[in-house]
Motif scaffolding. Structure first.
Motif, short mmCIF file in Angstrom:
data_model
loop_
_atom_site.label_atom_id
_atom_site.label_comp_id
_atom_site.label_asym_id
_atom_site.label_seq_id
_atom_site.Cartn_x
_atom_site.Cartn_y
_atom_site.Cartn_z
N THR A 457 0.81 -1.21 0.00
CA THR A 457 0.00 0.00 0.00
C THR A 457 0.85 1.26 0.00
OG1 THR A 457 -0.09 0.02 2.41
CG2 THR A 457 -1.85 -1.13 1.25
N ASN A 473 0.36 5.60 -5.92
CA ASN A 473 -0.47 4.68 -5.17
C ASN A 473 0.14 4.49 -3.78
OD1 ASN A 473 -2.51 2.87 -4.62
ND2 ASN A 473 -1.36 1.11 -5.34
N LEU A 480 -4.72 8.69 -12.36
CA LEU A 480 -3.73 7.64 -12.17
C LEU A 480 -2.93 7.52 -13.45
CD1 LEU A 480 -5.64 4.72 -10.42
CD2 LEU A 480 -3.79 6.07 -9.47
N LEU A 546 -5.69 -0.44 -5.15
CA LEU A 546 -5.47 1.01 -5.16
C LEU A 546 -6.00 1.59 -3.86
CD1 LEU A 546 -6.73 1.79 -8.78
CD2 LEU A 546 -4.36 1.38 -8.06
N LYS A 548 -7.22 5.10 -2.22
CA LYS A 548 -7.58 6.51 -2.38
C LYS A 548 -7.77 7.10 -0.98
CE LYS A 548 -10.84 9.63 -4.69
NZ LYS A 548 -11.22 10.42 -3.51
#
Length: 549
Positions: A457, A473, A480, A546, A548
């Motif tokens: 992550t 990311n 992206l 991903l 966010k």
């Protein structure tokens, strides 16, 4: 306790003189100038695995890692104190001595301070031989299976993918481990030489398998959730890992010495080369109430064991601890070392995936969310080695949730050996079913192998064998970027972004030959959280997580 506290030191020893002649103390040393070791030659005091773990994560070896001075140890011993264990990280030694010797010890020029840590004597230099059974015994009863605790984490898929902890070293800090040397669910460990090391810090017996009472068998049950391999219905979460067993918990009494035993066990695990430490132990109250911690001291700084856990994490190990079983008691909060930063604190859920009523709550006193993640602990399937009778049965507590996550972490790291310990921890946290809305009851929720294994992550993730890059990311808003320079031999690439429920947010096909080196995805205006990017071509298919924020 420094030299300015000598009066208080004398009063303490006058108080202790009413009890047994010998007590246990930590003696803190002022320096390592005559240790005889050098950070330029770490092989003299660290295993090759311990050195490699630091190198892979850019963690320097410092003076803190050097052993204590043997000259200082000898001078303390010459006064009549029995030195049993030595702490590199604290530059201290654990001694057992008559309290009358303390005045002489504290006057040594290289002694910084002395701290009383336990009443009476428990330590001996007499060693008890370890015996491994020639013929392992069958459990007297099997009344539970491990299916639920594994499937809840998607560890059945993890096992099918070939990740069972091979090549990973897991240290267990706990009470005794009776039965591990004689029952069939553990036989494979011995047959395959995966019991790497062991040490008894409670009595210094040299034998972790001695203890046989129900409380002393706690370590066996904790280990079993990771290590058992006994048919399809009784499987640990990482049964192919290698193990380091440390007896640090004294079930006969509660004193600060157990925090120092924890520290010594962590240092031992570090030096042997452990990747993971599991400690299903917590310390807030003691027989000597002057040693008790308050809720306000749950600040990540105060407790000795919290300091030790942070230090172990800083050496590149993943430290996993139970949050505690005080959710329905007056002390509802996670117990030290659960307030340490940089570690994984685990709470318990029941079979329905809800927080078990006994599972301790957060936050820490400085406002951090704890626990971090959850696993089944109400009840979990464990091996009971206490002899009443020896069996595979149910056990309840965050003590059994914690090792499930420790074994889970070992398998995730096995699958992604290039990750750092903190990247593994973050991958596990952000794979939780409550990662979008963590709270002080469930943390980030129950981890999901399918999400945790797919991507770090914190780092840019490569997809096509390190040729295709997706960045940034984690990301915040907007676009992206897909770097296509390394995949010009592909004609088409399909990009699909979904949320965790499978709803499609982006669905694109890129014709690589006509595209520039960088392709941009306009990410929809959606809530912060976890999303899945599925990338496929005629020859490749991969899913990447991903974040966010």
């Amino acid at each position: 306790m420094g030299r300015s506290s000598c009066i208080g030191l004398v009063l303490l020893f006058l108080h202790l003189s009413a009890f047994a002649a010998e007590h246990r103390f930590m003696v803190f040393l002022s320096d390592k100038e005559s240790s005889g070791y050098s950070i330029d030659n770490p092989e003299a005091f660290l295993s090759s695995r311990a050195i490699e773990r630091r190198q892979k994560q850019d963690i320097p070896i410092t003076v803190e890692d050097l052993p204590v001075s043997e000259s200082y140890v000898n001078q303390i011993s010459n006064l009549g104190a029995s030195v049993f264990f030595k702490s590199r990280w604290m530059n201290a030694v654990l001694v057992q001595m008559d309290s009358s010797l303390a005045d002489d010890v504290v006057e040594l020029t290289f002694v910084d301070s002395i701290r009383y840590i336990a009443k009476g004597s428990r330590l001996s230099h007499e060693q008890v031989p370890v015996e491994i059974a020639e013929s392992f015994k069958t459990p007297q009863a099997i009344s539970a299976t491990t299916d639920l605790q594994l499937s809840m984490l998607w560890a059945d898929s993890m096992h099918n993918d070939g990740y069972r902890g091979e090549g990973m070293f897991i240290a267990i800090l706990d009470a005794g481990f009776p039965g591990v040397n004689e029952y069939k669910p553990f036989e494979h460990i011995h047959q395959e030489n995966r019991l790497i090391a062991y040490k008894d810090f409670v009595t210094n017996s040299g034998n972790p398998f001695l203890y046989s009472s129900s409380a002393n068998a706690h370590g066996t049950s904790v280990l079993s959730t990771i290590a058992m391999d006994y048919g399809e219905d009784v499987q640990g979460i990482a049964p192919k890992a290698s193990f380091i067993l440390c007896v640090t918990e004294d079930v006969e009494s509660e004193y600060r010495i157990e925090e120092y035993n924890w520290l010594l066990g962590a240092e031992f695990a570090d030096s042997v080369g452990a990747d993971i430490i599991n400690a299903s132990l917590g310390y807030s109250t003691f027989n000597d109430t002057t040693m008790n911690y308050t809720q306000e001291q749950l600040d990540g700084e105060t407790a000795v064991v919290t300091w030790a856990a942070k230090k172990a994490a800083a050496k590149g190990m993943i430290v996993v601890v139970s949050g505690g079983n005080s959710g329905n008691k007056s002390w509802k909060y996670v117990t030290p070392p659960g307030d340490a930063e940089g570690i994984l604190v685990v709470g318990s859920v029941n079979a329905q995936g809800d927080r078990a009523s006994f599972s301790s709550l957060g936050p820490t006193s400085d406002g951090r969310i704890k626990p971090d993640v959850m696993a089944l602990g109400s009840p979990a399937t464990v091996f009971d080695g206490s002899g009443y009778p020896d069996r595979v049965t149910f056990g309840s507590g965050t003590s059994f949730s914690s090792p499930l996550i420790a074994g889970f972490a070992a398998a995730i790291w096995q699958a992604n050996p290039e990750w750092t310990s903190q990247e593994v921890i973050n991958a596990i946290k952000y794979s939780g079913n409550m990662a979008l809305s963590p709270n002080v009851e469930m943390g980030y929720g129950i981890p999901d192998y399918r999400l945790a294994v797919t991507n770090s992550t914190l780092s840019v993730s490569d997809i096509f064998e390190n040729k295709l890059k997706v960045y940034p990311n984690p990301f915040h808003e907007g676009k992206l970027n897909i770097d296509l320079k390394g995949v010009r031999n592909e004609r088409f690439i399909d990009l699909v972004v979904t949320d965790l429920k499978g709803a499609s947010l982006v669905n694109q096909r890129i014709e690589v030959s006509s595209s520039s080196d960088k392709h941009e995805i306009d990410f929809p205006a959606v809530c912060n959280g976890i999303y899945l990017l599925k990338v496929s071509s005629a020859t490749y298919n991969k899913t990447i997580k991903l974040i966010k924020y």
